[in-house]
Design a protein around this motif. Structure first.
Motif, PDB file in Angstrom:
ATOM      1  N   ALA A   2      -1.647  -2.999  -7.109  1.00 15.65           N
ATOM      2  CA  ALA A   2      -0.470  -2.426  -7.760  1.00 15.65           C
ATOM      3  C   ALA A   2       0.110  -3.432  -8.752  1.00 15.65           C
ATOM      4  O   ALA A   2       0.146  -4.638  -8.479  1.00 15.65           O
ATOM      5  N   SER A 126       6.687   4.677  -8.145  1.00 20.22           N
ATOM      6  CA  SER A 126       5.346   4.540  -8.714  1.00 20.22           C
ATOM      7  C   SER A 126       5.109   5.607  -9.776  1.00 20.22           C
ATOM      8  O   SER A 126       5.690   6.708  -9.727  1.00 20.22           O
ATOM      9  N   THR A 129       3.917   8.779  -8.247  1.00 19.12           N
ATOM     10  CA  THR A 129       4.974   9.648  -7.729  1.00 19.12           C
ATOM     11  C   THR A 129       5.571  10.488  -8.844  1.00 19.12           C
ATOM     12  O   THR A 129       5.801  11.692  -8.679  1.00 19.12           O
ATOM     13  N   GLU A 157      -1.110   1.877 -10.867  1.00 21.37           N
ATOM     14  CA  GLU A 157      -2.338   1.629 -10.114  1.00 21.37           C
ATOM     15  C   GLU A 157      -2.124   1.845  -8.612  1.00 21.37           C
ATOM     16  O   GLU A 157      -2.617   1.089  -7.773  1.00 21.37           O
ATOM     17  N   THR A 158      -1.386   2.890  -8.291  1.00 22.28           N
ATOM     18  CA  THR A 158      -1.101   3.231  -6.894  1.00 22.28           C
ATOM     19  C   THR A 158      -1.227   4.742  -6.705  1.00 22.28           C
ATOM     20  O   THR A 158      -1.249   5.502  -7.672  1.00 22.28           O
ATOM     21  N   GLU A 159      -1.232   5.165  -5.450  1.00 24.35           N
ATOM     22  CA  GLU A 159      -1.234   6.579  -5.140  1.00 24.35           C
ATOM     23  C   GLU A 159       0.205   7.106  -5.151  1.00 24.35           C
ATOM     24  O   GLU A 159       1.161   6.345  -5.113  1.00 24.35           O
ATOM     25  N   TRP A 162       3.632   5.776  -3.108  1.00 24.09           N
ATOM     26  CA  TRP A 162       3.358   4.395  -2.684  1.00 24.09           C
ATOM     27  C   TRP A 162       4.643   3.692  -2.285  1.00 24.09           C
ATOM     28  O   TRP A 162       4.675   2.925  -1.309  1.00 24.09           O
ATOM     29  N   GLU A 163       5.724   3.921  -3.020  1.00 24.07           N
ATOM     30  CA  GLU A 163       6.978   3.179  -2.781  1.00 24.07           C
ATOM     31  C   GLU A 163       7.602   3.495  -1.434  1.00 24.07           C
ATOM     32  O   GLU A 163       8.476   2.754  -0.961  1.00 24.07           O
ATOM     33  N   ASP A 164       7.160   4.568  -0.767  1.00 26.57           N
ATOM     34  CA  ASP A 164       7.678   4.859   0.568  1.00 26.57           C
ATOM     35  C   ASP A 164       7.250   3.814   1.595  1.00 26.57           C
ATOM     36  O   ASP A 164       7.706   3.854   2.743  1.00 26.57           O
ATOM     37  N   ARG A 165       6.393   2.890   1.201  1.00 25.39           N
ATOM     38  CA  ARG A 165       6.057   1.750   2.065  1.00 25.39           C
ATOM     39  C   ARG A 165       7.150   0.674   2.041  1.00 25.39           C
ATOM     40  O   ARG A 165       7.099  -0.264   2.844  1.00 25.39           O
ATOM     41  N   PRO A 221       4.496  11.142   2.975  1.00 24.90           N
ATOM     42  CA  PRO A 221       3.291  10.451   3.457  1.00 24.90           C
ATOM     43  C   PRO A 221       3.481   9.889   4.855  1.00 24.90           C
ATOM     44  O   PRO A 221       4.606   9.679   5.325  1.00 24.90           O
ATOM     45  N   TRP A 223       3.104   7.011   5.887  1.00 25.34           N
ATOM     46  CA  TRP A 223       3.708   5.674   5.931  1.00 25.34           C
ATOM     47  C   TRP A 223       5.219   5.698   5.707  1.00 25.34           C
ATOM     48  O   TRP A 223       5.861   4.663   5.800  1.00 25.34           O
TER      49      TRP A 223
END
Length: 269
Positions: A2, A126, A129, A157-159, A162-165, A221, A223
């Motif tokens: 990322a 992201s 998103t 460069e993320t799915e 992603w920021e929910d991590r 997600p 995560w």
């Protein structure tokens, strides 16, 4: 890996933002130029998109090196430029005429005017998103969705989601790094009425909130910590910046790394 794809700052709270290639983290965790100024009414209350739909019909651009703003009414070819310090009274007078009631333009030298004063660091989302959420709505592309959501940092460069991590259970933070700077994710941002409106006209998008909530719940997600979701009108992540990081620089292209062991998240004080 990322990487930091875009940096957005909003020099005047609630008005259009601008992109920068690099920014410094200021005292209290905000980024340089972000929400340094705000429009307030005679009672000192923010004049913003939450309470004043006319804000959406203002277009603003900036020359940050010269500290100037150029504003015009949506659809007008008659721009006006002001130095944000020297001409601040004149800028406030122009805005007073636009809104039809007395307003002032105020400045915060430390930390700006963040929406979340407890998690006053840059907001982060992201690009995946933005693309995914835009796809939920006909006629809204990722660029417009970004304007509706108004993030500071966009990570590429993320799915999707992603920021929910970057948050865990309430009362904790999740450390992550942008370049050599360590930030802390706090919570998924609770959204207001602003994303439901066309960013150029202020007109509401029919069924926006209902569709958003339905799709957010359906695509949450694995995560994401569900403890935050008393409702699903939440997206983007609020952050905090430790004092030792104040003065660091963030630059487009910096790698973004989340610490692998979320159970080590620090307890909020």
């Amino acid at each position: 890996m990322a990487r930091l794809e875009r940096i957005h700052v909003y020099p005047v709270k609630s008005l259009d933002g601008t992109t920068v290639e690099t920014t410094s983290i200021r005292d209290r965790g905000g980024t340089e130029w972000d929400r340094r100024y705000a429009i307030v009414d005679e009672d000192g209350t923010y004049v913003n998109g939450k309470g004043e739909r006319a804000v959406h019909r203002l277009r603003a651009s900036y020359d940050l090196e010269r500290k100037t703003i150029t504003v015009r009414k949506q659809g007008s070819d008659d721009p006006f430029s002001f130095h944000l310090d020297v001409d601040r009274d004149a800028f406030a007078s122009w805005l007073t005429c636009f809104f039809g009631y007395e307003v002032d333009v105020v400045r915060a030298d430390e930390g700006g005017f963040p929406d979340d004063t407890d998690a006053a660091g840059p907001t982060i989302i992201s690009s995946g998103t933005l693309e995914a959420v835009a796809s939920w709505f006909d006629g809204i592309d990722p660029a417009e969705m970004r304007r509706r959501l108004r993030p500071n940092l966009v990570v590429g460069e993320t799915e999707p989601f992603w920021e929910d991590r970057l948050y865990d259970r309430p009362g904790t933070t999740v450390p992550f790094e942008i370049g050599s700077s360590r930030l802390e994710g706090v919570n998924p941002c609770q959204r207001c009425v602003v994303p439901t409106r066309d960013p150029d006209t202020g007109e509401p998008t029919d069924g926006f909130r209902e569709r958003f909530v339905d799709r957010r719940e359906a695509t949450l997600p694995e995560w994401a910590n569900p403890a935050w979701f008393d409702h699903y009108y939440r997206l983007m992540v609020n952050t905090r910046v430790p004092e030792r990081v104040w003065g660091d620089r963030l630059t487009v292209g910096d790698p973004v790394v989340v610490e692998p062991h979320r159970e080590s998240s620090a307890t909020l004080r």
